[in-house]
Design a protein around this motif. Structure first.
Motif, PDB file in Angstrom:
ATOM      1  N   SER A  24      41.369  32.459  45.584  1.00 41.70           N
ATOM      2  CA  SER A  24      41.939  33.476  44.715  1.00 41.70           C
ATOM      3  C   SER A  24      40.909  34.532  44.367  1.00 41.70           C
ATOM      4  O   SER A  24      39.715  34.361  44.559  1.00 41.70           O
ATOM      5  CB  SER A  24      42.496  32.831  43.453  1.00 41.70           C
ATOM      6  N   ASN A  26      40.943  38.972  42.786  1.00 43.59           N
ATOM      7  CA  ASN A  26      41.670  40.225  42.705  1.00 43.59           C
ATOM      8  C   ASN A  26      40.912  41.273  43.511  1.00 43.59           C
ATOM      9  O   ASN A  26      39.820  41.698  43.119  1.00 43.59           O
ATOM     10  CB  ASN A  26      41.786  40.626  41.233  1.00 43.59           C
ATOM     11  N   ALA A  29      40.094  44.603  41.652  1.00 42.35           N
ATOM     12  CA  ALA A  29      38.963  44.422  40.735  1.00 42.35           C
ATOM     13  C   ALA A  29      37.677  44.241  41.525  1.00 42.35           C
ATOM     14  O   ALA A  29      36.610  44.733  41.141  1.00 42.35           O
ATOM     15  CB  ALA A  29      39.200  43.220  39.824  1.00 42.35           C
ATOM     16  N   GLN A  90      34.321  34.500  38.528  1.00 39.38           N
ATOM     17  CA  GLN A  90      35.473  35.387  38.749  1.00 39.38           C
ATOM     18  C   GLN A  90      35.044  36.644  39.500  1.00 39.38           C
ATOM     19  O   GLN A  90      35.755  37.119  40.390  1.00 39.38           O
ATOM     20  CB  GLN A  90      36.139  35.771  37.421  1.00 39.38           C
ATOM     21  N   ASP A  94      36.518  37.915  43.062  1.00 39.27           N
ATOM     22  CA  ASP A  94      37.086  39.251  43.229  1.00 39.27           C
ATOM     23  C   ASP A  94      36.400  40.025  44.348  1.00 39.27           C
ATOM     24  O   ASP A  94      37.057  40.654  45.182  1.00 39.27           O
ATOM     25  CB  ASP A  94      36.996  40.032  41.911  1.00 39.27           C
ATOM     26  N   ALA A  97      37.459  38.588  47.589  1.00 46.43           N
ATOM     27  CA  ALA A  97      38.841  38.990  47.882  1.00 46.43           C
ATOM     28  C   ALA A  97      38.878  40.414  48.435  1.00 46.43           C
ATOM     29  O   ALA A  97      39.622  40.701  49.380  1.00 46.43           O
ATOM     30  CB  ALA A  97      39.704  38.888  46.625  1.00 46.43           C
ATOM     31  N   TYR A  98      38.058  41.294  47.867  1.00 45.48           N
ATOM     32  CA  TYR A  98      38.027  42.679  48.342  1.00 45.48           C
ATOM     33  C   TYR A  98      37.539  42.758  49.789  1.00 45.48           C
ATOM     34  O   TYR A  98      38.228  43.285  50.666  1.00 45.48           O
ATOM     35  CB  TYR A  98      37.140  43.552  47.442  1.00 45.48           C
ATOM     36  N   SER A 101      39.747  41.264  52.475  1.00 46.79           N
ATOM     37  CA  SER A 101      41.018  41.964  52.699  1.00 46.79           C
ATOM     38  C   SER A 101      40.873  43.175  53.618  1.00 46.79           C
ATOM     39  O   SER A 101      41.874  43.724  54.076  1.00 46.79           O
ATOM     40  CB  SER A 101      41.608  42.419  51.360  1.00 46.79           C
TER      41      SER A 101
END
Length: 117
Positions: A24, A26, A29, A90, A94, A97-98, A101
């Motif tokens: 997980s 974001n 973010a 966190q 994040d 995740a960035y 992606s």
């Protein structure tokens, strides 16, 4: 023996099914939090200078793992240790995740392996 195989199979399915939950983070973010990474790794995660790894399209959990290794000293790089020192778990999720992606522009390893010309 069958019971052992069943338990192993169940464990494998459970681990596989939970991987997205562990990955997980974001991405939006992460883009903001990764601003200091852009100087070396590029805004799009596709570093132009071969001394810096291309992060775009790398596996999310791999990026998280590596960032934690820099943070806790398992990987010895003073620049990266300084970069990740203030990142929370966190923040790491994040940022991973960035970069995970983003589409990679790496279509070959030519010129990207140490010693290649």
């Amino acid at each position: 023996m069958n019971r052992a195989l069943t338990l192993i199979s169940f464990g494998a399915v459970l681990a596989f099914a939970s991987a997205p939950l562990l990955a997980s983070g974001n991405a939006a973010a992460g883009k903001t939090k990764a601003a200091t990474c852009f100087a070396c790794h590029g805004t799009d995660g596709n570093a132009v200078d071969p001394q810096y790894p291309r992060l775009a399209g790398q596996y999310n959990l791999y990026l998280q793992h590596v960032l934690h290794e820099y943070k806790d000293g398992q990987r010895d790089n003073p620049i990266m240790k300084g970069m990740v020192a203030t990142l929370s778990d966190q923040d790491i999720e994040d940022v991973a995740a960035y970069f995970s992606s983003l589409p990679s522009k790496l279509d070959t390893l030519k010129g990207h392996i140490s010693g290649d010309k």
